[in-house]
Design an enzyme around this catalytic site. Structure first.
Site, PDB file in Angstrom:
ATOM      1  N   GLY A  14     -10.565  -7.156 -15.949  1.00 48.08           N
ATOM      2  CA  GLY A  14     -11.000  -7.506 -17.308  1.00 48.08           C
ATOM      3  C   GLY A  14      -9.896  -7.548 -18.345  1.00 48.08           C
ATOM      4  N   ASN A  16      -8.233 -10.171 -19.395  1.00 44.24           N
ATOM      5  CA  ASN A  16      -8.450 -11.305 -20.309  1.00 44.24           C
ATOM      6  C   ASN A  16      -9.559 -10.976 -21.311  1.00 44.24           C
ATOM      7  OD1 ASN A  16      -6.806 -13.888 -19.876  1.00 44.24           O
ATOM      8  ND2 ASN A  16      -7.239 -13.224 -17.778  1.00 44.24           N
ATOM      9  N   LEU A  95     -20.840 -20.760  -9.833  1.00 45.74           N
ATOM     10  CA  LEU A  95     -22.130 -20.920 -10.511  1.00 45.74           C
ATOM     11  C   LEU A  95     -22.784 -22.211 -10.030  1.00 45.74           C
ATOM     12  CD1 LEU A  95     -20.740 -19.820 -13.959  1.00 45.74           C
ATOM     13  CD2 LEU A  95     -22.494 -18.590 -12.653  1.00 45.74           C
ATOM     14  N   HIS A 111      -8.143 -20.361 -15.566  1.00 42.58           N
ATOM     15  CA  HIS A 111      -7.719 -20.430 -14.162  1.00 42.58           C
ATOM     16  C   HIS A 111      -6.194 -20.301 -14.101  1.00 42.58           C
ATOM     17  CE1 HIS A 111      -7.859 -21.502  -9.942  1.00 42.58           C
ATOM     18  NE2 HIS A 111      -6.846 -22.315 -10.164  1.00 42.58           N
TER      19      HIS A 111
HETATM   20  C1  GAR Z   1      -6.905 -13.900 -14.073  1.00 43.17           C
HETATM   21  O1  GAR Z   1      -5.593 -14.176 -13.652  1.00 43.17           O
HETATM   22  C2  GAR Z   1      -7.743 -15.161 -14.083  1.00 43.17           C
HETATM   23  O2  GAR Z   1      -7.033 -16.309 -14.474  1.00 43.17           O
HETATM   24  C3  GAR Z   1      -8.140 -15.263 -12.631  1.00 43.17           C
HETATM   25  O3  GAR Z   1      -8.432 -13.948 -12.254  1.00 43.17           O
HETATM   26  C4  GAR Z   1      -7.629 -13.036 -13.026  1.00 43.17           C
HETATM   27  C5  GAR Z   1      -8.564 -12.040 -13.673  1.00 43.17           C
HETATM   28  O4  GAR Z   1      -7.835 -11.022 -14.311  1.00 43.17           O
HETATM   29  N1  GAR Z   1      -9.269 -16.132 -12.457  1.00 43.17           N
HETATM   30  C6  GAR Z   1      -9.467 -16.868 -11.391  1.00 43.17           C
HETATM   31  O5  GAR Z   1      -8.743 -16.869 -10.422  1.00 43.17           O
HETATM   32  C7  GAR Z   1     -10.715 -17.726 -11.455  1.00 43.17           C
HETATM   33  N2  GAR Z   1     -10.708 -18.712 -10.415  1.00 43.17           N
HETATM   34  P1  GAR Z   1      -8.510 -10.101 -15.404  1.00 43.17           P
HETATM   35  O6  GAR Z   1      -9.818  -9.559 -14.786  1.00 43.17           O
HETATM   36  O7  GAR Z   1      -7.519  -9.012 -15.642  1.00 43.17           O
HETATM   37  O8  GAR Z   1      -8.773 -10.937 -16.614  1.00 43.17           O
END
Ligand code: GAR
Length: 190
Positions: A14, A16, A95, A111
């Site tokens: 989490g 982001n 989804l 992404h």
């Molecule tokens: C982030 O790097 C995001 O871009 C990626 O997962 C990570 C989550 O980190 N998302 C994907 O790969 C979606 N296909 P976080 O939980 O610390 O935000």
């Protein structure tokens, strides 16, 4: 103008979501997180949300008989919280078309690649293996096609000669934490 109400979907750390939360503490930020949804009950980000007094719910897929029922429960909580924009932030579950169509134009994702390159998982290792010189992250609308919706914004990082997937991921994450809050801000002002 009243602040737009965000739902942030997570599956784990989490970071982001936390970046959006921090940005939203500025007085002039046009949105605030009104809801956090996780598909993992032990997602670290759930506690961060609860500590910030944000309503946060886990909906584990295994608790529901079908994908449709799982998503129906999520739709219900979104409706109950009067949400303007759904931000997927490390939500690692596809989804359905029904869900993406219902929230068409109000559902975005971040992404970790320069889409349309490197859809899916292990993007940092694949960018290095492909001998790309540029990598980065993309905020895009979510459509039925995985990582395939309209691109809204991107941030680039250079791939260095001796880069490792972890080192590259860390540099991309720094950019994610800037790009996602700033893109949400722009979308919520227009
Ligand atoms: C982030 O790097 C995001 O871009 C990626 O997962 C990570 C989550 O980190 N998302 C994907 O790969 C979606 N296909 P976080 O939980 O610390 O935000």
């Amino acid at each position: 103008m009243p602040r737009k109400r965000l739902a942030v979907f997570i599956s784990g750390r989490g970071s982001n979501m936390e970046a959006i939360l921090k940005a939203s503490q500025a007085e002039d930020y046009p949105a605030s997180i009104a809801l956090v949804v996780s598909d993992q009950a032990d997602a670290l980000g759930l506690q961060t949300a609860l500590d910030a007094n944000i309503p946060a719910f886990a909906f584990e897929r295994k608790e529901f008989a079908s994908k449709a029922q799982h998503e129906a429960a999520i739709v219900e909580v979104i409706s109950a919280h009067d949400i303007d924009l759904i931000c997927l932030a490390g939500y690692m579950r596809l989804l359905s078309a029904e869900f993406t169509e219902r929230y068409n134009g109000k559902l975005i994702n971040i992404h970790p690649s320069l889409l349309p390159k490197h859809k899916g998982l292990d993007t940092h290792a694949r960018a290095i293996a492909a001998r790309d010189t540029k990598h980065g992250c993309t905020v895009h609308y979510v459509s039925e096609e995985m990582d395939g919706g309209e691109i809204i914004a991107q941030a680039e990082v250079s791939i260095l000669p001796d880069d490792t997937p972890d080192a590259l991921a860390a540099r991309v994450l720094v950019e994610e934490h800037k790009l996602y809050p700033s893109t949400i801000s722009k979308l919520c002002q227009s």
